[in-house]
Design an enzyme around this catalytic site. Structure first.
Site, short mmCIF file in Angstrom:
data_model
loop_
_atom_site.label_atom_id
_atom_site.label_comp_id
_atom_site.label_asym_id
_atom_site.label_seq_id
_atom_site.Cartn_x
_atom_site.Cartn_y
_atom_site.Cartn_z
N PHE A 173 -15.40 8.28 -9.68
CA PHE A 173 -15.45 7.75 -8.32
C PHE A 173 -14.10 7.97 -7.68
O PHE A 173 -13.09 7.42 -8.14
CB PHE A 173 -15.80 6.26 -8.37
CG PHE A 173 -15.90 5.60 -7.03
CD1 PHE A 173 -16.91 5.92 -6.15
CD2 PHE A 173 -14.96 4.63 -6.65
CE1 PHE A 173 -17.01 5.30 -4.92
CE2 PHE A 173 -15.04 4.01 -5.42
CZ PHE A 173 -16.07 4.35 -4.55
N LEU A 231 -11.93 7.46 -4.51
CA LEU A 231 -11.71 6.74 -3.26
C LEU A 231 -10.24 6.74 -2.87
O LEU A 231 -9.88 7.03 -1.73
CB LEU A 231 -12.22 5.29 -3.41
CG LEU A 231 -11.95 4.33 -2.25
CD1 LEU A 231 -12.76 4.72 -1.02
CD2 LEU A 231 -12.28 2.89 -2.68
N PRO A 275 -3.16 9.34 -1.93
CA PRO A 275 -1.72 9.06 -2.04
C PRO A 275 -1.24 7.97 -1.08
O PRO A 275 -0.36 7.17 -1.43
CB PRO A 275 -1.08 10.41 -1.72
CG PRO A 275 -2.10 11.42 -2.18
CD PRO A 275 -3.43 10.80 -1.88
N ALA A 316 -3.52 5.84 0.64
CA ALA A 316 -4.64 4.92 0.92
C ALA A 316 -5.14 4.36 -0.41
O ALA A 316 -5.93 4.98 -1.10
CB ALA A 316 -5.77 5.66 1.64
N SER A 338 -5.17 0.15 -1.44
CA SER A 338 -5.87 -1.08 -1.09
C SER A 338 -6.47 -1.03 0.31
O SER A 338 -7.33 -1.83 0.65
CB SER A 338 -4.91 -2.27 -1.19
OG SER A 338 -4.52 -2.47 -2.54
N GLN A 342 4.38 -11.87 -28.61
CA GLN A 342 5.40 -12.88 -28.93
C GLN A 342 5.16 -13.48 -30.32
O GLN A 342 6.11 -13.68 -31.10
CB GLN A 342 5.40 -13.98 -27.87
CG GLN A 342 6.57 -14.94 -27.96
CD GLN A 342 7.88 -14.29 -27.49
OE1 GLN A 342 7.86 -13.24 -26.87
NE2 GLN A 342 9.00 -14.92 -27.82
N GLU A 380 -9.39 -1.12 -9.19
CA GLU A 380 -10.62 -1.67 -8.60
C GLU A 380 -10.34 -2.96 -7.81
O GLU A 380 -11.09 -3.93 -7.85
CB GLU A 380 -11.70 -1.89 -9.67
CG GLU A 380 -12.16 -0.55 -10.26
CD GLU A 380 -13.42 -0.65 -11.10
OE1 GLU A 380 -14.27 -1.49 -10.78
OE2 GLU A 380 -13.53 0.13 -12.06
N GLY A 381 -9.24 -2.93 -7.09
CA GLY A 381 -8.83 -4.07 -6.27
C GLY A 381 -7.78 -4.89 -6.97
O GLY A 381 -8.06 -5.55 -7.97
N SER A 388 -4.95 -7.89 -7.77
CA SER A 388 -5.08 -9.34 -7.72
C SER A 388 -4.90 -9.86 -6.30
O SER A 388 -5.56 -10.82 -5.87
CB SER A 388 -4.05 -10.00 -8.64
OG SER A 388 -4.38 -9.81 -10.00
#
Length: 384
Positions: free
Chosen positions: A123, A125, A128, A130, A132, A336, A363-364, A366
Site C-alpha cells: 500500500f 500512500l 517524501p 506527505a 501524516s 532493563q 499507519e498513523g 501516536s
C-alpha cells in the site's frame, strides 16, 4: 468487557502458535541480521489460508472473522515481527480494500492468488513530503484515452520490492485536495514503475521498506480502485483495519519480550537468589503483564466491533495508540531486566526493543491517533 473465544478461534490461535514458534522463531534473529525477506514463512502462511483470512471462500479466502485474524497475527508477531508486518499490510489493508471497493473483475483477478500468498500486496500512500498529511501528496494521475498516466514517488512502502500488487494513491484533481485523490491497482513490473532505494531500518529488518518511483507509468482505466476521488476514503478505511493489526503486532511482540524477561529473571541469580525474588522487578513485571492484558482486550474489542459491523474507527485508534506505546514500555523493561545482556544480540530482547519502536509511527503516529480520538470526543452531539 470479557471475551469468550470460540472453539474455532482457539483452534486457529493454537495452530498459528505452533507454526510460528517452531518454524518462524528459530530463524528470526538471523533474518534480522541478514535482512533476508521471509518468503518461506509467508508461503507457509499462504498454504494454511492465513494470507487471505478475511476474504470470503468464493474468492479463495478463509472467510475468518477479525478476532481470529488478530489472534493469528499476534502469534506470528511473537515469533517474527518482520513476517507479521507483511502479513498485516497484505490482509488488513490490501486484501480488504480490494474486497470492499474492487470491481468483480478486480476481485476475481487478484483476491484468489493473494489469498494463497502467491501475490503479496503493498500500500503506497506516504510520500517524501506527505506523511501524516496525505492531502499534501504530489503524485498525479492524468486520464489519457483509456488509461491513466502516473508521475511521482512514494516512500516507506512496506513490501514495496517484494509485492506483486501495489495500491497506489495519486491526485486526479488538484483543486479538490483530499477529495481529488484516487487509488490504483498497479502490478509489479508495470513499465514506468521502478523500485527505488530500500531503507536500512532500526527494526523489522527482514521486511523490505522501499521507495516506489512512477515515470509516465500508464495504468489501464479499469485498474482504478473504486471511483475517481475515492482514494482518500479507501486509504482511511483501510488504515482503520490496519490499526487493529498494529495493536495485534504490539501484543505479540510485548508478550514475547515479557516471556523472555520472566525466564531470565527466574534463571539469573544475584546476591544469592534469583532476581525474580526482588520486589522491584516483581512489581515491574506485574505492571508489564497488566498492560499487555489491557492492550489485548482493547485489540479484541475493536476486532469484535468490526465483526459486528459497528463503526470501529475510535476503538481501532485507541487500541493502536495504547498497544503501540505499551509495547515500547514493555520491551524497554525487558531489556532493563536483562541488564547488560539485554544490550547484546545474544538475547532476543534487543531485537524486540528495536522492532517495537516503529509501532507508534506507522499507519498513523501516536499523535495522529490522539487527533482521531479527540475529534470523536468533541464531536458536536447536537448534530444528527
Amino acid at each position: 468487557m470479557s471475551f469468550k473465544l470460540t472453539e474455532e478461534q482457539l483452534m486457529i490461535q493454537s495452530m498459528v502458535r505452533d507454526l510460528a514458534r517452531s518454524e518462524f522463531a528459530p530463524t528470526a534473529m538471523e533474518r534480522d541480521r541478514t535482512k533476508e525477506f521471509p518468503a518461506e514463512n509467508l508461503k507457509k502462511l499462504g498454504e494454511l489460508g492465513l494470507m487471505g483470512m478475511m476474504i470470503p471462500p468464493e474468492w479463495g479466502g478463509s472467510g475468518a472473522d477479525t478476532v481470529s485474524y488478530v489472534l493469528a497475527l499476534a502469534e506470528v508477531a511473537y515469533a517474527c515481527a518482520s513476517t507479521a508486518v507483511v502479513m498485516s499490510v497484505h490482509n488488513s489493508i490490501v486484501c480488504e480494500s480490494i474486497l470492499r471497493h474492487g470491481s468483480e473483475e478486480q476481485k476475481n483477478r487478484y483476491l484468489k492468488p493473494m489469498a494463497a500468498g502467491e501475490i503479496l500486496g503493498a500500500f503506497a500512500l506516504t510520500e517524501p513530503n506527505a506523511g501524516s498529511d496525505p492531502a499534501r501528496q504530489t503524485t498525479k494521475a492524468v486520464f489519457d484515452g483509456d488509461s491513466y498516466v502516473l508521475n511521482g514517488s512514494k516512500r516507506f512502502t512496506t513490501t514495496g520490492k517484494n509485492a506483486g500488487l501495489v495500491i497506489v494513491t495519486a491526485k486526479t484533481d488538484e483543486a479538490l485536495r483530499h477529495k481529488g485523490i484516487s487509488a490504483f491497482l498497479i502490478e509489479q513490473g508495470t513499465p514506468g514503475m521502478t523500485v527505488g532505494r530500500l531503507e536500512d531500518k532500526m527494526g523489522l529488518r527482514a521486511s523490505d521498506t522501499a521507495d516506489l518511483i512512477f515515470e509516465d507509468c500508464r495504468i489501464p482505466a479499469q485498474n482504478i480502485l473504486g471511483n475517481e476521488g475515492d482514494g482518500f476514503l479507501i486509504a482511511m478505511t483501510g488504515l482503520d483495519g490496519g490499526r487493529i493489526g498494529i495493536a495485534a503486532q504490539s501484543v505479540g511482540v510485548a508478550q514475547a519480550a515479557f516471556d523472555a524477561a520472566v525466564q531470565f529473571a527466574r534463571e539469573r541469580e544475584q546476591f544469592g537468589q534469583a532476581i525474580s525474588k526482588f520486589q522491584g522487578l516483581r512489581w515491574m513485571m506485574a505492571d508489564m503483564a497488566t498492560e499487555i492484558e489491557a492492550a489485548r482486550l482493547m485489540m479484541l474489542s475493536a476486532a469484535e466491533m468490526k465483526d459486528n459491523g459497528e463503526n470501529f474507527t475510535l476503538q481501532a485508534s485507541m487500541a493502536k495508540l495504547f498497544a503501540s506505546e505499551m509495547v515500547n514500555r514493555v520491551t524497554a523493561h525487558a531489556v532493563q531486566i536483562h541488564g547488560g545482556y539485554g544490550f547484546t544480540r545474544e538475547y532476543p530482547v534487543e531485537r524486540f526493543y528495536r522492532d517495537a519502536r516503529v509501532f507508534t509511527i506507522y499507519e498513523g503516529t501516536s499523535e495522529i491517533q490522539r487527533v482521531v480520538i479527540s475529534n470523536h470526543i468533541f464531536k458536536d452531539k447536537r448534530k444528527p
